[in-house]
Design a protein around this motif. Structure first.
Motif, PDB file in Angstrom:
ATOM      1  N   SER A  34    -127.053 -21.470  32.265  1.00  0.00           N
ATOM      2  CA  SER A  34    -126.433 -22.796  32.257  1.00  0.00           C
ATOM      3  C   SER A  34    -126.755 -23.502  30.955  1.00  0.00           C
ATOM      4  O   SER A  34    -127.654 -23.102  30.214  1.00  0.00           O
ATOM      5  N   VAL A  40    -122.813 -26.608  33.696  1.00  0.00           N
ATOM      6  CA  VAL A  40    -121.901 -25.466  33.684  1.00  0.00           C
ATOM      7  C   VAL A  40    -122.659 -24.148  33.625  1.00  0.00           C
ATOM      8  O   VAL A  40    -123.539 -23.966  32.777  1.00  0.00           O
ATOM      9  N   ALA A  41    -122.303 -23.230  34.529  1.00  0.00           N
ATOM     10  CA  ALA A  41    -122.860 -21.874  34.520  1.00  0.00           C
ATOM     11  C   ALA A  41    -121.877 -20.952  33.814  1.00  0.00           C
ATOM     12  O   ALA A  41    -120.669 -21.038  34.047  1.00  0.00           O
ATOM     13  N   SER A  42    -122.397 -20.081  32.972  1.00  0.00           N
ATOM     14  CA  SER A  42    -121.554 -19.125  32.254  1.00  0.00           C
ATOM     15  C   SER A  42    -122.092 -17.719  32.448  1.00  0.00           C
ATOM     16  O   SER A  42    -123.310 -17.508  32.370  1.00  0.00           O
ATOM     17  N   SER A 141    -122.738 -16.110  37.925  1.00  0.00           N
ATOM     18  CA  SER A 141    -122.304 -17.451  37.511  1.00  0.00           C
ATOM     19  C   SER A 141    -121.842 -18.269  38.720  1.00  0.00           C
ATOM     20  O   SER A 141    -122.051 -19.477  38.758  1.00  0.00           O
ATOM     21  N   TYR A 142    -121.243 -17.627  39.727  1.00  0.00           N
ATOM     22  CA  TYR A 142    -120.888 -18.336  40.954  1.00  0.00           C
ATOM     23  C   TYR A 142    -122.152 -18.821  41.659  1.00  0.00           C
ATOM     24  O   TYR A 142    -122.199 -19.952  42.161  1.00  0.00           O
ATOM     25  N   GLN A 145    -123.605 -21.671  39.527  1.00  0.00           N
ATOM     26  CA  GLN A 145    -122.785 -22.881  39.593  1.00  0.00           C
ATOM     27  C   GLN A 145    -122.974 -23.594  40.928  1.00  0.00           C
ATOM     28  O   GLN A 145    -122.998 -24.817  40.978  1.00  0.00           O
ATOM     29  N   ASP A 149    -124.110 -27.441  41.097  1.00  0.00           N
ATOM     30  CA  ASP A 149    -123.352 -28.444  41.850  1.00  0.00           C
ATOM     31  C   ASP A 149    -124.258 -29.144  42.863  1.00  0.00           C
ATOM     32  O   ASP A 149    -124.190 -30.362  43.037  1.00  0.00           O
TER      33      ASP A 149
END
Length: 158
Positions: A34, A40-42, A141-142, A145, A149
């Motif tokens: 992140s 944001v996660a990438s 990444s899911y 994220q 969140d």
């Protein structure tokens, strides 16, 4: 230190450092990172699993290079919420990894993260070969994220 509770995990995190999300598979480890503001996660990379020491060394190298302040492991619970052998394996990885770093380590329920990643890759018309190469870091990444969140929600109600 390993945290079961996300609020306690967040309290232990140093500010202005990215987070690392991991999707542990039998053959690979999906890695996501992140931004330092935790928004944001990438997807970052997929580490081919060999031996724990080599895998951990690669993860520690990423942590140092990307200024990571905490690690989240996807916890692969069964659909009914129970924990099976894969959860035990993830918890064992966390215990072993925690001996190598002082970073806070937390868990996130990863049910359906790989399904969501697969769906996104199919919608992007990604080839079967390419999907196999990136599915794990997309799933990571899911996972990450979801944590970001949730952290945003925790912060907004405090």
């Amino acid at each position: 230190m390993i945290f079961e509770d996300l609020t306690e995990y967040v309290a232990a995190l140093p500010p202005a450092h990215g987070l690392m999300g991991l999707d542990l598979g039998d053959k690979t480890i999906g890695v996501a990172i992140s931004d330092p503001r935790w928004s944001v996660a990438s997807p970052h990379e997929t580490v081919r699993r060999r031996k724990f020491g080599l895998d951990a060394a690669r993860l520690l190298k990423i942590i140092a290079a990307r200024d990571i302040g905490g690690v989240i492991l996807g916890l692969p619970r069964n659909m009914d919420g129970s924990e099976g052998p894969r959860c035990q394996s993830t918890r064992a990885f966390a215990r072993n990894f925690s001996r190598l770093t002082d970073l806070p380590i937390g868990y996130w329920d990863e049910r359906l993260s790989t399904v969501a990643a697969e769906r996104a890759l199919l919608e992007a018309d990604t080839s079967r070969k390419r999907r196999a190469e990136v599915i794990d870091n997309i799933a990571a990444s899911y996972i990450l994220q979801g944590v970001l969140d949730r952290i945003g929600h925790i912060r907004s109600v405090q």
